[in-house]
Design a protein around this motif. Sequence first.
Motif, PDB file in Angstrom:
ATOM      1  N   ASP A  62       0.826  -1.202   0.000  1.00  0.00           N
ATOM      2  CA  ASP A  62       0.000   0.000   0.000  1.00  0.00           C
ATOM      3  C   ASP A  62       0.868   1.264   0.000  1.00  0.00           C
ATOM      4  N   LEU A  63       1.791   1.328  -0.954  1.00  0.00           N
ATOM      5  CA  LEU A  63       2.764   2.427  -0.993  1.00  0.00           C
ATOM      6  C   LEU A  63       2.119   3.804  -1.112  1.00  0.00           C
ATOM      7  N   ASN A  64       1.031   3.936  -1.843  1.00  0.00           N
ATOM      8  CA  ASN A  64       0.387   5.252  -1.988  1.00  0.00           C
ATOM      9  C   ASN A  64      -0.082   5.789  -0.647  1.00  0.00           C
ATOM     10  N   ARG A  65      -0.660   4.932   0.192  1.00  0.00           N
ATOM     11  CA  ARG A  65      -1.150   5.382   1.500  1.00  0.00           C
ATOM     12  C   ARG A  65       0.020   5.689   2.445  1.00  0.00           C
ATOM     13  N   VAL A  66       1.075   4.892   2.355  1.00  0.00           N
ATOM     14  CA  VAL A  66       2.255   5.144   3.185  1.00  0.00           C
ATOM     15  C   VAL A  66       2.890   6.478   2.782  1.00  0.00           C
ATOM     16  N   THR A  67       2.919   6.761   1.480  1.00  0.00           N
ATOM     17  CA  THR A  67       3.472   8.030   0.991  1.00  0.00           C
ATOM     18  C   THR A  67       2.642   9.205   1.520  1.00  0.00           C
ATOM     19  N   SER A 104      -5.491  -1.661   6.618  1.00  0.00           N
ATOM     20  CA  SER A 104      -4.394  -0.998   7.324  1.00  0.00           C
ATOM     21  C   SER A 104      -4.591   0.511   7.312  1.00  0.00           C
ATOM     22  N   ALA A 105      -4.084   1.153   8.343  1.00  0.00           N
ATOM     23  CA  ALA A 105      -4.105   2.612   8.427  1.00  0.00           C
ATOM     24  C   ALA A 105      -2.690   3.083   8.748  1.00  0.00           C
ATOM     25  N   TYR A 106      -2.354   4.264   8.255  1.00  0.00           N
ATOM     26  CA  TYR A 106      -0.994   4.796   8.403  1.00  0.00           C
ATOM     27  C   TYR A 106      -1.084   6.238   8.878  1.00  0.00           C
ATOM     28  N   ALA A 107      -0.218   6.608   9.829  1.00  0.00           N
ATOM     29  CA  ALA A 107      -0.182   7.986  10.330  1.00  0.00           C
ATOM     30  C   ALA A 107       1.273   8.362  10.608  1.00  0.00           C
ATOM     31  N   PRO A 108       1.598   9.623  10.348  1.00  0.00           N
ATOM     32  CA  PRO A 108       2.988  10.047  10.583  1.00  0.00           C
ATOM     33  C   PRO A 108       3.297  10.195  12.075  1.00  0.00           C
ATOM     34  N   ILE A 109       4.547   9.976  12.413  1.00  0.00           N
ATOM     35  CA  ILE A 109       5.063  10.265  13.754  1.00  0.00           C
ATOM     36  C   ILE A 109       6.106  11.366  13.547  1.00  0.00           C
ATOM     37  N   TYR A 110       5.915  12.487  14.239  1.00  0.00           N
ATOM     38  CA  TYR A 110       6.769  13.653  14.023  1.00  0.00           C
ATOM     39  C   TYR A 110       7.914  13.699  15.030  1.00  0.00           C
ATOM     40  N   ASP A 111       9.055  14.233  14.572  1.00  0.00           N
ATOM     41  CA  ASP A 111      10.161  14.477  15.495  1.00  0.00           C
ATOM     42  C   ASP A 111       9.955  15.844  16.153  1.00  0.00           C
ATOM     43  N   GLY A 138       2.485  13.715   5.773  1.00  0.00           N
ATOM     44  CA  GLY A 138       1.851  14.359   6.918  1.00  0.00           C
ATOM     45  C   GLY A 138       0.354  14.122   7.039  1.00  0.00           C
ATOM     46  N   THR A 139      -0.237  13.267   6.168  1.00  0.00           N
ATOM     47  CA  THR A 139      -1.675  13.009   6.200  1.00  0.00           C
ATOM     48  C   THR A 139      -1.933  11.553   6.571  1.00  0.00           C
ATOM     49  N   ALA A 140      -2.787  11.330   7.542  1.00  0.00           N
ATOM     50  CA  ALA A 140      -3.167   9.955   7.881  1.00  0.00           C
ATOM     51  C   ALA A 140      -3.948   9.366   6.716  1.00  0.00           C
ATOM     52  N   ALA A 141      -3.761   8.076   6.453  1.00  0.00           N
ATOM     53  CA  ALA A 141      -4.427   7.418   5.319  1.00  0.00           C
ATOM     54  C   ALA A 141      -4.728   5.978   5.696  1.00  0.00           C
ATOM     55  N   VAL A 151       6.469   6.250  10.480  1.00  0.00           N
ATOM     56  CA  VAL A 151       5.034   6.088  10.236  1.00  0.00           C
ATOM     57  C   VAL A 151       4.568   4.914  11.086  1.00  0.00           C
ATOM     58  N   ILE A 152       3.425   5.106  11.735  1.00  0.00           N
ATOM     59  CA  ILE A 152       2.847   4.003  12.502  1.00  0.00           C
ATOM     60  C   ILE A 152       1.801   3.325  11.609  1.00  0.00           C
ATOM     61  N   CYS A 153       1.880   1.992  11.532  1.00  0.00           N
ATOM     62  CA  CYS A 153       0.943   1.191  10.738  1.00  0.00           C
ATOM     63  C   CYS A 153       0.049   0.429  11.693  1.00  0.00           C
ATOM     64  N   ALA A 154      -1.237   0.561  11.519  1.00  0.00           N
ATOM     65  CA  ALA A 154      -2.194  -0.183  12.334  1.00  0.00           C
ATOM     66  C   ALA A 154      -2.957  -1.113  11.404  1.00  0.00           C
ATOM     67  N   ASP A 155      -2.858  -2.402  11.681  1.00  0.00           N
ATOM     68  CA  ASP A 155      -3.577  -3.407  10.888  1.00  0.00           C
ATOM     69  C   ASP A 155      -4.765  -3.897  11.700  1.00  0.00           C
TER      70      ASP A 155
END
Length: 189
Positions: free
Chosen positions: A50-55, A77-84, A60-63, A92-96
């Motif tokens: 799911d590269l498009n959603r990870v990108t 699966s859902a993906y959200a950025p983790i910021y420094d 900076g956008t959850a997908a 990126v955190i991946c939730a399946d």
Amino acid sequence: PGYMELKSRLGRIARLNGLGRLSIIDAQNRNIVSTHGYTMGEKVPSAEADLNRVTEAWSGTAASSRVYEISGAWFKSAYAPIYDKSGVPSAVICADAAPELLTSLQRFRSVIFWGTIASLFAVALLAFLLAKVIGSLMEARDALDKSRRLSAMGSLAAGVAHEIRNPLNVIKTSAGVLEKRVPSGDKSA
């Protein structure tokens, strides 16, 4: 926090939220830490698929992905950025979603589909039977109407016959009386 503590926290979050797995991945989709199943540095298959959603998550956008199937099990699966500290995505955190839940939902969807098909068949059968009953009732009504018409015609014919028979009986009776009064050999009458 250390690696084991972070893994433990992720596991607790996954259990509380009914998730199948939580993973934190780097920019190459390699596992940094996961609740279970992936070793450190291993590519995470859902992220690879799911590269498009990870990108989107890296921008900076959850997908989230669509529901997909792998070897008979269903996933989402859902993906959200983790910021420094500087506000730049560093992981990126991946939730399946739990595959058992999605597989159960897919089975439920199948049951609903086939139940709908069976219901439609039952409705069609009932409509057919109702049409047959209505047809039979219409035939019975037509037969009853015909019977009533024939009965009315019979009553009319009986009335006409009665009206004709009465004068004929009078004539017959009068002829009989005249025949008795006039002798049989008398031609003058």
